[in-house]
Motif scaffolding. Structure first.
Motif, short mmCIF file in Angstrom:
data_model
loop_
_atom_site.label_atom_id
_atom_site.label_comp_id
_atom_site.label_asym_id
_atom_site.label_seq_id
_atom_site.Cartn_x
_atom_site.Cartn_y
_atom_site.Cartn_z
N LEU A 119 0.85 -1.19 0.00
CA LEU A 119 0.00 0.00 0.00
C LEU A 119 0.88 1.24 0.00
CD1 LEU A 119 -2.64 -1.00 2.71
CD2 LEU A 119 -2.95 -1.04 0.25
N ILE A 138 -1.80 -9.18 7.76
CA ILE A 138 -3.17 -8.88 7.32
C ILE A 138 -4.17 -9.75 8.09
CG2 ILE A 138 -4.79 -9.05 5.39
CD1 ILE A 138 -2.98 -6.77 4.90
N TYR A 165 -7.22 2.30 0.06
CA TYR A 165 -6.88 2.98 1.32
C TYR A 165 -6.94 1.93 2.42
CZ TYR A 165 -7.82 6.01 5.39
OH TYR A 165 -7.80 6.61 6.61
N SER A 166 -5.98 1.93 3.33
CA SER A 166 -5.83 0.84 4.29
C SER A 166 -7.08 0.62 5.14
CB SER A 166 -4.61 1.08 5.18
OG SER A 166 -4.71 2.31 5.88
N SER A 170 -9.31 -2.74 5.20
CA SER A 170 -9.59 -3.44 6.45
C SER A 170 -11.07 -3.75 6.60
CB SER A 170 -9.10 -2.61 7.64
OG SER A 170 -9.32 -3.26 8.86
N THR A 265 -1.25 2.64 8.21
CA THR A 265 -1.09 1.66 7.15
C THR A 265 -0.03 0.63 7.54
OG1 THR A 265 -1.73 3.28 5.48
CG2 THR A 265 -0.49 1.38 4.71
N ALA A 268 -1.41 -2.56 9.24
CA ALA A 268 -2.34 -3.43 8.48
C ALA A 268 -3.84 -3.30 8.76
CB ALA A 268 -1.93 -4.90 8.66
N PRO A 269 -4.44 -2.18 9.19
CA PRO A 269 -3.83 -0.94 9.65
C PRO A 269 -4.25 -0.51 11.05
CG PRO A 269 -5.84 -0.43 8.49
CD PRO A 269 -5.79 -1.95 8.69
#
Length: 449
Positions: A119, A138, A165-166, A170, A265, A268-269
Motif C-alpha cells: 500500500l 493482514i 486505502y488501508s 480493512s 497503514t 495493516a492498519p
C-alpha cells in the motif's frame, strides 16, 4: 487461516447482484512477480484482490485515479509482473498490452515469500514509499478487529472508503473473514445512490474518516432514518472531541454504537479500538491496543514506559506490524525489517487503564519568535475544520468558511499562546483540500502557504 469465510457475500449496489467472493484464477497465466492492481470500487476489483491474496500472489493496491506519469513512475521503480486495469491505452516500455492488463516482457522483480499486500504511503505525489505487509499481518489484524468490533455474519457494511486505502481494505477484509456482507457502491457518501443503498440492503455499519463526519454533521445526519444502521466506526485521523460526543449521542439515541479507532497503514492498519460503552468516560482516547497488540511510550532519553500520563512517542508491538518499506524493486525481496515493532511517529500518553491518547505528530511543529509550537494543538484550538502548516517564522492556518472572522481567530491564537498576532496568518477557504482517503492534503497547503 484464509481470508474468505464461506458465508461472505458481496452485493453490487448498482444491480443488486449478490456475489460469493472466490478465487477466479485472474492471474494464473501471469509471469511470477508482484501484481499492481488499480483498485476501483467495483465487485470485479474485489474479486481480483481476493484471487491474488488467496493464491499467494503479492499485489499492490493503487488509486485508479493516479495520473499516468505517477503510475509509470511506480512501474519503473518496482518492476511488477502485471499491472491490471483500468489503464492508459499505451503500455510503458518493457510491457505489452494484454486486455486490460500490462504484462512485463522480461523477468519481474523478485518478491519475498511472506509479502502479500503493498500500500502506498499517504498521498499520490512526492515519491511515496510502499508499505510491505505480510499475509500473517493482514490476517492477524483482521482477526483482531473482528473480535474488537464483534463483527458477525449478520453484519452488512458498505464501501464508504476506497479499497486501496488501508482503512477501506480493512473493512473489506474483516467482513470477508467474518462471513458478513459488503455492499459495493461506487458513488460514495455524497453520491445520490449511496443512502438509498444503505436502506435497500440493510447496511448495519458505516466506516468513516473525520472529514466524512464533518460532512454528516452539515447534512444533519439522523441515524433513525436508517433502521438497520447501528454501528459507526471512525479512524483515519483525529475526530474533534465535540464531534465524538455528538455522534456518540446520535447513535446512543437509537441504541447504536460509535467506535473510535487509531491506525496506520504500517500496522495493516488498526492499532487500537475504544469500546463504545467506555467512550463517554474516555472521551479523547482512541482506546487500548487491539487484541494481540501492545502499546508503550518512548521518552526523549530513549527509555520506554507504560506508565500513566507520561508523554512520548507511541510505540506499538504486534503481529500486524509491516515487514518494512519499499522504495525500489530490490526492496520487494526484503524480509522482516521491523521485528514486530512500529515506531508510530505520534506523540501520546497512556492512562492508568492502558488507554491511548494521541497528542500530535513528532514532526508537526513550527517556530514563531523562537517558540516551538505543536501544529496539531493549534488546530485543536480552532472551531470547525482547520489545518495548520509552518511558514517562514509564522504559522499559517487554513479554516473552512463557517462565519468565523480570520482576524479574530488570529488574535485568539495569539492571546492563547501569548505571542504577537503577527506570528500567525489565518486564511478562509471554501473547504480544506483532501487526499483520496479523506485526510487533509498538507502538501497542497504547504505549497499554498
Amino acid at each position: 487461516m484464509t481470508l474468505l469465510h464461506p458465508g461472505a457475500r458481496l452485493i453490487d449496489a448498482a444491480t443488486g447482484a449478490v456475489v460469493v467472493p472466490h478465487a477466479t484464477g485472474a492471474f494464473a497465466d501471469a509471469p511470477p512477480g508482484v501484481v499492481f492492481l488499480r483498485m476501483p470500487t467495483t465487485v470485479d476489483a474485489v474479486l481480483r484482490y481476493v484471487d491474488a491474496f488467496e493464491s499467494g500472489r503479492p499485489l499492490a493496491l493503487l488509486d485508479p485515479a493516479l495520473p499516468a506519469e505517477v503510475l509509470t513512475d511506480f512501474v519503473d521503480r518496482f518492476e511488477p509482473a502485471v499491472v491490471a486495469g483500468p489503464l492508459p491505452d499505451e503500455a510503458p516500455k518493457g510491457y505489452r498490452v494484454d486486455g486490460d492488463r500490462w504484462v512485463r516482457e522480461s523477468p519481474a522483480a523478485a518478491a519475498h515469500p511472506d509479502l502479500a499486500v503493498l500500500l502506498a504511503t499517504s498521498g499520490s505525489t512526492g515519491n511515496p514509499k510502499l508499505v510491505r505487509l505480510s499475509r500473517a499481518a493482514i490476517l492477524a489484524n483482521t482477526a483482531s478487529i473482528v473480535a474488537a468490533l464483534g463483527i458477525t455474519g449478520d453484519d452488512v457494511a458498505i464501501s464508504s472508503l476506497p479499497f486501496y486505502y488501508s482503512f477501506g481494505m480493512s473493512v473489506l477484509n474483516t467482513h470477508l473473514a467474518a462471513g458478513a456482507t459488503l455492499v459495493v457502491e461506487a458513488d460514495g457518501l455524497l453520491g445520490r445512490p449511496f443512502w438509498p443503498a444503505v436502506n435497500t440492503f440493510g447496511v448495519t455499519s458505516l466506516a468513516l474518516v473525520p472529514s466524512q463526519y464533518e460532512i454528516l454533521k452539515r447534512l444533519r445526519f439522523d441515524p433513525a432514518k436508517y433502521p438497520a444502521l447501528r454501528t459507526l466506526t471512525q479512524a483515519g485521523g483525529r475526530l474533534r472531541p465535540e464531534l465524538v460526543e455528538d455522534f456518540h449521542g446520535r447513535m446512543s439515541a437509537v441504541s447504536g454504537r460509535l467506535f473510535v479507532m487509531y491506525g496506520q497503514t504500517e500496522a495493516a492498519p488498526r492499532l487500537t479500538t475504544l469500546p463504545a460503552d467506555r467512550l463517554a468516560e474516555k472521551l479523547g482516547s482512541v482506546g487500548p491496543a487491539v487484541p494481540g497488540g501492545r502499546l508503550s511510550v518512548r521518552l526523549d532519553d530513549g527509555t520506554e514506559t507504560t506508565g500513566a500520563d507520561v508523554r512520548g512517542e507511541v510505540l506499538y508491538r504486534g503481529p500486524n506490524v509491516m515487514l518494512g518499506y519499499a522504495e525500489t524493486a530490490a526492496d520487494l525481496a526484503r524480509g522482516d525489517d521491523q521485528g514486530g515493532l512500529l515506531e508510530t511517529g505520534d506523540l501520546g500518553h497512556l492512562d492508568a487503564d492502558g488507554y491511548l491518547y494521541i497528542d500530535g505528530r513528532l514532526k508537526r511543529f513550527g517556530k514563531v519568535f523562537g517558540v516551538r509550537l505543536n501544529l496539531d494543538d493549534i488546530e485543536g484550538m480552532l472551531p470547525g475544520p482547520a489545518a495548520a502548516v509552518a511558514g517562514d517564522d509564522k504559522i499559517v492556518v487554513f479554516v473552512a468558511q463557517d462565519g468565523n472572522d480570520p482576524s479574530r481567530l488570529r488574535q485568539d491564537l495569539a492571546d492563547r499562546l501569548k505571542l504577537h498576532w503577527s506570528g500567525f496568518e489565518v486564511r478562509s477557504v471554501a473547504a480544506l483540500p483532501l487526499l483520496s482517503n479523506g485526510k487533509v492534503d498538507y502538501r497542497a497547503l504547504e505549497a499554498a502557504r
